[in-house]
Design an enzyme around this catalytic site. Structure first.
Site, mmCIF file in Angstrom:
data_model
loop_
_atom_site.group_PDB
_atom_site.id
_atom_site.type_symbol
_atom_site.label_atom_id
_atom_site.label_comp_id
_atom_site.label_asym_id
_atom_site.label_seq_id
_atom_site.Cartn_x
_atom_site.Cartn_y
_atom_site.Cartn_z
ATOM 1 N N HIS A 1 40.688 49.844 35.294
ATOM 2 C CA HIS A 1 41.668 50.853 35.707
ATOM 3 C C HIS A 1 40.770 52.543 35.841
ATOM 4 O O HIS A 1 41.937 52.922 36.869
ATOM 5 C CB HIS A 1 43.101 51.189 34.270
ATOM 6 C CG HIS A 1 44.540 52.061 34.817
ATOM 7 N ND1 HIS A 1 45.102 51.403 36.087
ATOM 8 C CD2 HIS A 1 44.693 52.905 34.646
ATOM 9 C CE1 HIS A 1 46.239 52.387 36.031
ATOM 10 N NE2 HIS A 1 45.359 53.359 35.475
ATOM 11 N N HIS B 1 42.514 46.103 30.573
ATOM 12 C CA HIS B 1 42.968 47.352 31.776
ATOM 13 C C HIS B 1 44.526 48.409 31.507
ATOM 14 O O HIS B 1 45.476 47.992 31.403
ATOM 15 C CB HIS B 1 43.803 46.020 32.492
ATOM 16 C CG HIS B 1 43.719 47.040 33.984
ATOM 17 N ND1 HIS B 1 43.062 46.653 34.997
ATOM 18 C CD2 HIS B 1 44.790 47.786 34.545
ATOM 19 C CE1 HIS B 1 43.169 47.476 36.648
ATOM 20 N NE2 HIS B 1 44.483 48.433 36.021
ATOM 21 N N HIS C 1 41.496 45.368 44.109
ATOM 22 C CA HIS C 1 42.763 45.813 45.096
ATOM 23 C C HIS C 1 42.814 45.332 46.716
ATOM 24 O O HIS C 1 42.672 46.705 47.832
ATOM 25 C CB HIS C 1 42.709 47.879 45.229
ATOM 26 C CG HIS C 1 43.259 47.825 44.375
ATOM 27 N ND1 HIS C 1 44.603 48.838 43.731
ATOM 28 C CD2 HIS C 1 42.647 48.957 43.092
ATOM 29 C CE1 HIS C 1 44.762 49.208 42.318
ATOM 30 N NE2 HIS C 1 43.108 49.326 42.106
ATOM 31 N N ASP D 1 43.871 44.631 38.724
ATOM 32 C CA ASP D 1 43.995 45.072 39.574
ATOM 33 C C ASP D 1 43.509 43.939 40.905
ATOM 34 O O ASP D 1 42.152 45.056 42.038
ATOM 35 C CB ASP D 1 44.032 45.906 39.622
ATOM 36 C CG ASP D 1 44.785 46.885 39.015
ATOM 37 O OD1 ASP D 1 45.862 46.080 39.269
ATOM 38 O OD2 ASP D 1 44.774 48.701 39.165
ATOM 39 N N HIS E 1 39.247 54.356 38.000
ATOM 40 C CA HIS E 1 38.485 53.650 39.616
ATOM 41 C C HIS E 1 37.193 55.169 39.043
ATOM 42 O O HIS E 1 36.422 55.003 40.140
ATOM 43 C CB HIS E 1 39.673 54.704 39.689
ATOM 44 C CG HIS E 1 40.423 53.696 40.909
ATOM 45 N ND1 HIS E 1 40.915 53.622 42.280
ATOM 46 C CD2 HIS E 1 40.793 52.812 39.756
ATOM 47 C CE1 HIS E 1 42.068 53.062 41.904
ATOM 48 N NE2 HIS E 1 41.820 51.864 40.908
ATOM 49 N N HIS F 1 48.475 47.261 38.592
ATOM 50 C CA HIS F 1 49.193 46.394 39.949
ATOM 51 C C HIS F 1 50.093 44.871 40.462
ATOM 52 O O HIS F 1 50.814 44.735 41.033
ATOM 53 C CB HIS F 1 48.081 47.007 41.699
ATOM 54 C CG HIS F 1 48.410 48.345 41.376
ATOM 55 N ND1 HIS F 1 48.648 49.249 42.476
ATOM 56 C CD2 HIS F 1 47.356 49.076 40.570
ATOM 57 C CE1 HIS F 1 48.519 50.437 42.469
ATOM 58 N NE2 HIS F 1 47.734 50.446 41.794
ATOM 59 N N ASP G 1 39.266 46.809 39.547
ATOM 60 C CA ASP G 1 39.707 47.016 40.540
ATOM 61 C C ASP G 1 39.296 47.239 41.841
ATOM 62 O O ASP G 1 38.925 47.658 42.849
ATOM 63 C CB ASP G 1 40.087 48.171 40.120
ATOM 64 C CG ASP G 1 40.806 48.694 38.683
ATOM 65 O OD1 ASP G 1 42.124 48.979 38.839
ATOM 66 O OD2 ASP G 1 39.828 49.215 37.894
#
Length: 636
Positions: free
Chosen positions: A258, A226, A28, A66, A260, A134, A26
């Site tokens: 996934h 994920h 991002h 992600d 956090h 995402h 993650d």
């Protein structure tokens, strides 16, 4: 001196068989890229992750989904990401491990091999990644930004499957078999699939095929996925994430993406024999208590069937202070009713109390240096029984002191005490803010949609992609997919029907050959009269004479329809020595004319009693339907 040489020899041998992996999830990349303060947070942390991989001399980086915050990131985000990967991953450093499995079956690129085996590129630090929620595939062709990096040979993209949404879908999870010295690792990956679909497939036997190595005892089975993690206190619904108990028990270690919240300490799943490591996100995307913890990446060392994990804190992550104030059932939360000087209807007293809490959080999270990193601050306030203040006006005082001045405060109300309010007539009325929040997907799942062509799960997935992935072609793809499925069903039924017609044609050719053989045999015989067992020599001409009935001659045209006659009618018509009427019979007994047609030999006016005795047998009528074929032979 001899002892030192022996020690270094065994240490070198141990290092040559230890697979070192840096695990992160993650990232991002591109999160809040339009924010003037936080636009570079995700890139700074990702660059730190790559630098830690080089510093610790890992064999490769493993990402748990992600990598990008959006399915279609901006050009600026894509360029920055590729620059970081190129700076740290492309070098002359030798890769110390080998991939011994069929790479084309598990890597989703047209080259069919890992990027460090490409002679045109110098890959010194390989990156293996799956997709997340995402940056998952979307659109007609099912592509994402990960496919772009894979086409450029910057990352090794695996775990991409077409799970679909129907109940008949089946997937295969193929591992990447990695060898380093005496250590053998089977790396399994599964990109994000809708939680409802994956949970249903895990509970259904033979829906997911887990391909295993030949000698299972010699391989360390590592699995990265994920998905939303199952919350036991919310029930066992399929929409409530994936239950760890459903994963195959032959696994040794699971990397869970996934979620956090950083839970890097291995958690053993009872009754399964494997552990779960949840590295958490490397950048703060939701201002919640779960993300206020220290962000880490995991250094995973595997030797044989044993592993060791080391937590490495991330220093580039923006500091985050979090507090909750109100009627929350926790020792960490403070009730407004217990605070001196805070009055229910006095906005100034509430403002002063919250200002003190925010100031304390800023002092705790402040950093030193020439360029201090502005912290994130979030205060969740339960204002039951108190007046509220405007969060934006409250945050203006902290511009330049915190990174999020406009959303420092989050007001909520206690659900237990303010579930409903009484009206003057004694009835209860729910507050608008207290209504249960449901997603559109849940509303669709609860509705009783009786659709014959569109699948409800496909429609649910299309809605999810349209909202969360900004896929404008989601509904168009859903419609095309379901229409193609219906076309395949119709095509399969048509092929079965055409197979019956092919049988008819073969029977027609066989009868024509028998008729020709019978004609040649009758000519070679000396006797003018053929045997009673042979077919008529002039069968084809007799059939052509039969095509026009007396009724058709009067009308002046030929009919394109024939009559299918039942066995009882045939038994009545046979002694009459005349063709079956064309215009007779009901509409339900009519059939399309084919090459193979029944016929009767017409009776000549000159035929006498001898002709009656030597009369040739009448050929059979072929009665057929899509499901069966019947041949009725009429004998005089």
């Amino acid at each position: 001196m001899i002892y030192k040489c022996v020690f270094f020899f065994f240490r070198a041998e141990e290092e040559s068989s230890t697979l070192r992996i840096l695990v992160a999830t993650d990232c991002h990349l591109g999160y809040l890229e339009k924010d003037e303060v936080r636009r570079f947070d995700s890139f700074d942390t990702f660059e730190e992750i790559c630098s830690l991989a080089v510093l610790n001399k890992v064999d490769f980086i493993l990402l748990g989904g992600d990598l990008f915050h959006e399915n279609k990131p901006s050009t600026s985000t894509l360029v920055k990401s590729m620059e970081i990967i190129r700076r740290y991953c492309l070098n002359d450093r030798k890769v110390q491990f080998q991939v011994v499995s069929d790479q084309s079956s598990c890597l989703k690129n047209r080259f069919g091999r890992v990027n460090f085996e490409d002679p045109n590129l110098n890959i010194g630090l390989p990156v293996f990644t799956i997709h997340g929620t995402h940056d998952g595939p979307a659109g007609v062709d099912g592509m994402s930004t990960i496919d772009i990096l894979s086409a450029c040979n910057f990352v090794n993209y695996f775990g991409k499957v077409d799970a679909g949404s129907s109940d008949g879908c089946q997937i295969s999870v193929c591992p990447i078999l990695i060898k380093k010295g005496t250590t053998s690792v089977a790396l399994y990956g599964l990109g994000n699939i809708r939680d409802q679909n994956l949970s249903r497939m895990l509970q259904t036997p033979h829906k997911i095929e887990w391909i295993k190595a030949e000698s299972e005892d010699d391989w360390f089975n590592l699995f990265v996925l994920h998905q939303k993690r199952h919350a036991k206190w919310l029930g066992s619904s399929t929409t409530n994430g994936i239950n760890e108990q459903l994963l195959p028990h032959f696994l040794d270690l699971v990397i869970w993406g996934h979620e956090h919240e950083c839970l890097t300490d291995p958690q053993e799943v009872p009754g399964t024999g494997f552990h779960i490591i949840q590295p958490g996100s490397s950048v703060t995307t939701s201002l919640s208590n779960a993300e206020a913890k220290q962000k880490n990446v995991v250094l995973l060392e595997i030797k044989g069937r044993q592993y060791r994990q080391t937590n490495i804190p991330l220093k580039s992550v923006r500091p985050f202070g979090y507090a909750e104030v109100g009627h929350f059932q926790s020792l960490l939360h403070i009730s407004l009713h217990n605070q001196s000087g805070v009055e229910p209807n006095n906005e100034a007293s509430l403002y002063a109390h919250l200002d003190e809490i925010v100031s304390n959080l800023i002092d705790k999270t402040s950093t030193s240096g020439s360029e201090p990193n502005l912290p994130l601050v979030r205060v969740k306030v339960d204002y039951s029984g108190f007046s509220t203040i405007i969060p934006q006006r409250f945050g203006q005082k902290y511009v330049g002191k915190v990174a999020n001045p406009n959303d420092i405060l989050l007001f909520s109300r206690s659900i237990q005490k303010n579930r409903a309010r009484e009206n003057t007539d004694g009835s209860e009325q729910l507050e608008p803010n207290d209504l249960d929040q449901q997603t559109i997907e849940e509303l669709i799942a609860q509705s009783n949609l009786k659709m014959q062509i569109l699948d409800k799960n496909d429609l649910d997935s299309a809605l999810h992609d349209f909202v969360n992935k900004d896929d404008s072609t989601a509904f168009h793809s859903c419609l095309d997919k379901n229409i193609d499925a219906e076309k395949k069903k119709l095509t399969s039924a048509a092929e079965d029907f055409r197979a019956g017609e092919d049988i008819l044609l073969q029977l027609d050719q066989c009868m024509q050959e028998r008729m020709n053989e019978s004609s040649l045999t009758s000519k070679e015989r000396s006797e003018p009269t053929s045997s009673s067992q042979s077919l008529p020599t002039n069968a084809l001409s007799a059939f052509q004479e039969l095509k026009c009935s007396p009724t058709e001659e009067q009308d002046g045209h030929e009919s394109d329809e024939l009559i299918e006659t039942s066995d009882e009618e045939l038994s009545q018509l046979a002694p009459q020595k005349r063709p079956a009427p064309v215009d007779g019979g009901s509409a339900s007994t009519r059939r399309r004319k084919t090459d193979l047609t029944s016929f009767y030999r017409p009776m000549s006016k000159n035929d006498g009693d001898g002709a009656k005795k030597d009369k040739a047998p009448v050929a059979g009528r072929l009665l057929y339907s899509p499901g069966q074929i019947q041949v009725a032979v009429l004998k005089s």
